[in-house]
Design a protein around this motif. Sequence first.
Motif, PDB file in Angstrom:
ATOM      1  N   LEU A   1      -8.213  14.159  -4.020  1.00 52.58           N
ATOM      2  CA  LEU A   1      -8.627  14.194  -4.963  1.00 52.58           C
ATOM      3  C   LEU A   1      -7.551  12.838  -5.430  1.00 52.58           C
ATOM      4  N   ASP A   2      -7.597  11.754  -4.694  1.00 53.22           N
ATOM      5  CA  ASP A   2      -7.080  10.393  -4.342  1.00 53.22           C
ATOM      6  C   ASP A   2      -7.090   9.879  -5.853  1.00 53.22           C
ATOM      7  N   GLY A   3      -5.850   9.084  -6.869  1.00 53.20           N
ATOM      8  CA  GLY A   3      -6.055   8.494  -8.132  1.00 53.20           C
ATOM      9  C   GLY A   3      -6.515   9.514  -9.508  1.00 53.20           C
ATOM     10  N   SER A   4      -6.288  10.760  -8.911  1.00 53.80           N
ATOM     11  CA  SER A   4      -6.498  11.535 -10.063  1.00 53.80           C
ATOM     12  C   SER A   4      -5.787  11.895 -11.333  1.00 53.80           C
ATOM     13  N   SER A   5      -5.016  11.355 -10.909  1.00 51.19           N
ATOM     14  CA  SER A   5      -3.625  10.966 -12.673  1.00 51.19           C
ATOM     15  C   SER A   5      -4.729   9.911 -13.712  1.00 51.19           C
TER      16      SER A   5
ATOM     17  N   LYS B   1       4.389   2.394  -2.207  1.00 51.09           N
ATOM     18  CA  LYS B   1       4.005   3.793  -2.402  1.00 51.09           C
ATOM     19  C   LYS B   1       3.478   4.147  -2.049  1.00 51.09           C
ATOM     20  N   LEU B   2       2.243   3.811  -0.707  1.00 54.32           N
ATOM     21  CA  LEU B   2       0.979   4.834  -0.573  1.00 54.32           C
ATOM     22  C   LEU B   2       1.454   5.319   0.386  1.00 54.32           C
TER      23      LEU B   2
ATOM     24  N   GLY C   1      -5.905   1.290 -10.117  1.00 56.25           N
ATOM     25  CA  GLY C   1      -5.707   2.050  -9.897  1.00 56.25           C
ATOM     26  C   GLY C   1      -5.439   3.431  -9.413  1.00 56.25           C
ATOM     27  N   SER C   2      -6.862   3.765  -8.602  1.00 58.29           N
ATOM     28  CA  SER C   2      -6.930   4.607  -7.713  1.00 58.29           C
ATOM     29  C   SER C   2      -7.562   4.219  -6.297  1.00 58.29           C
TER      30      SER C   2
ATOM     31  N   TYR D   1      -0.264  -3.398  -2.454  1.00 57.60           N
ATOM     32  CA  TYR D   1       0.420  -2.510  -2.882  1.00 57.60           C
ATOM     33  C   TYR D   1       2.174  -2.353  -2.173  1.00 57.60           C
TER      34      TYR D   1
ATOM     35  N   TYR E   1      -7.766  -4.453 -11.286  1.00 54.64           N
ATOM     36  CA  TYR E   1      -6.874  -3.220 -10.386  1.00 54.64           C
ATOM     37  C   TYR E   1      -7.203  -1.695 -11.600  1.00 54.64           C
TER      38      TYR E   1
ATOM     39  N   GLU F   1      -3.799   7.835   2.869  1.00 52.83           N
ATOM     40  CA  GLU F   1      -4.162   7.174   2.239  1.00 52.83           C
ATOM     41  C   GLU F   1      -4.375   5.819   3.410  1.00 52.83           C
TER      42      GLU F   1
ATOM     43  N   ASN G   1      -0.912  -3.916  -8.735  1.00 57.48           N
ATOM     44  CA  ASN G   1      -0.384  -3.308  -9.923  1.00 57.48           C
ATOM     45  C   ASN G   1       0.715  -4.908 -10.813  1.00 57.48           C
TER      46      ASN G   1
ATOM     47  N   PHE H   1      -6.768  -5.721  -1.597  1.00 52.99           N
ATOM     48  CA  PHE H   1      -5.437  -5.754  -2.467  1.00 52.99           C
ATOM     49  C   PHE H   1      -4.268  -5.112  -2.013  1.00 52.99           C
TER      50      PHE H   1
HETATM   51  P1  AFP Z   1      -2.435   9.394  -8.795  1.00 56.94           P
HETATM   52  O1  AFP Z   1      -3.657  10.412  -7.318  1.00 56.94           O
HETATM   53  O2  AFP Z   1      -1.069  10.233  -8.752  1.00 56.94           O
HETATM   54  O3  AFP Z   1      -3.090   9.488  -9.117  1.00 56.94           O
HETATM   55  O4  AFP Z   1      -1.829   7.793  -7.480  1.00 56.94           O
HETATM   56  C1  AFP Z   1      -2.701   7.493  -7.105  1.00 56.94           C
HETATM   57  C2  AFP Z   1      -2.641   6.448  -5.891  1.00 56.94           C
HETATM   58  O5  AFP Z   1      -1.839   7.518  -4.706  1.00 56.94           O
HETATM   59  C3  AFP Z   1      -3.613   5.339  -5.650  1.00 56.94           C
HETATM   60  O6  AFP Z   1      -4.947   5.668  -5.461  1.00 56.94           O
HETATM   61  C4  AFP Z   1      -3.600   4.072  -6.482  1.00 56.94           C
HETATM   62  O7  AFP Z   1      -4.002   3.081  -5.470  1.00 56.94           O
HETATM   63  C5  AFP Z   1      -1.675   3.569  -7.016  1.00 56.94           C
HETATM   64  O8  AFP Z   1      -1.230   5.241  -6.725  1.00 56.94           O
HETATM   65  C6  AFP Z   1      -1.376   3.536  -7.959  1.00 56.94           C
HETATM   66  O9  AFP Z   1      -0.221   3.700  -7.999  1.00 56.94           O
HETATM   67  P2  AFP Z   1       0.270   2.783  -9.654  1.00 56.94           P
HETATM   68  O10 AFP Z   1      -0.142   3.488 -11.093  1.00 56.94           O
HETATM   69  O11 AFP Z   1       1.530   2.275  -9.236  1.00 56.94           O
HETATM   70  O12 AFP Z   1      -0.020   1.676  -9.751  1.00 56.94           O
END
Ligand code: AFP
Length: 337
Positions: free
Chosen positions: A122-126, A278-279, A250-251, A268, A248, A284, A217, A266
């Motif tokens: 579940l990517d982007g789960s935040s 970060k990815l 963030g997912s 990062y 953007y 990913e 971002n 896109f």
């Molecule tokens: P989460 O799964 O913790 O929400 O992270 C999502 C992610 O790995 C990817 O889906 C986004 O592109 C990236 O992080 C967003 O990162 P920033 O919040 O640092 O822009």
Amino acid sequence: MNAPPIMTVQQHILEEQRRLRPGASGEFSWLLSGITLATKIIADQVRRAGLVDILGAELGGGVKNVQGEVVQKLDVLANHALIQCLGNRGNVAVMASEENEEPVMVPRDWQHGSYVVVFDPLDGSSNIDVNVSVGTIFSIFRRKPNPPKDRTPLDDVLQPGVEQVAAGYVVYGSSTMFVYTAKNGVNGFTLDPAIGAYLISHPNITMPEQGSTYSVNEANADSFPPAYRRYLAHLRSGGAGRQYSSRYIGSLVADFHRTLLKGGIFLYPPTRTHPKGKLRLMYEANPIALLAEQAKGAAGDGTQRILEKKPQSLHERTTLVVGSKVEMEMLHQFLRE
Ligand code: AFP
């Protein structure tokens, strides 16, 4: 009778196999059906996230929802669904997930299973507790032939992206879409909730040669390497021949899905907090890069193709730039200067 034929994802995979690899055992389509099944379970849970208390930050062990069931965080639940649905296919020997520190070996199929599946359940789960699209990303490898006697699950997993036999994602958005490649182009299927089947909706997806959107971002822009800053300023100034917008979410799945369909780029890039990007490379960047290349786009880490990177560890991070041909070539010019 001019309506287009109804084609489910299973049918599509089987027909492609018949066409390209006559005599194929059907093992691969059986494996993929494990992924589609798991993602239907996940889609159902994502839709209900606001109704049952499974959203947001972990509530701690033992917390119960209104039905008196123990609350499980949605990404934990998504991970279980994939592990369950893939672990009983009979042909998956090893799985590796964003949620597990180490690869998960399937004891029953460790000897003879021919596939390795790596995923971010579940990517982007935040983003989930603000109702923003999230996704599942997966990458499939064959196990390396002639393994050493002492082979470990990690040896099976750490293969460069070029070795992927298939990759894809599901985006849980305004509709649920399954997008995959088995290295013969990219196809997209939309889940029909009434019949519970993914139906072809986006055959032969090709990324436009140039888009008009960049996705990054920008809050991190002060710490991007100067070439990235100059490149973004160039896009903003109209230097690429058109007026760009910025989008953007963030997912990653959602940001890439838009880039795949509409074109653009896109990014990062390296930042102060994530100097190597970060990815995550394995679950990913690799699957997204394979999809991008198969759709006639490109993906890199600023210096090389993502697919050629040799992974050193399961959760390794990378810089990722992915998108249309024109934007990617232009970025490389800036990075070379
Ligand atoms: P989460 O799964 O913790 O929400 O992270 C999502 C992610 O790995 C990817 O889906 C986004 O592109 C990236 O992080 C967003 O990162 P920033 O919040 O640092 O822009």
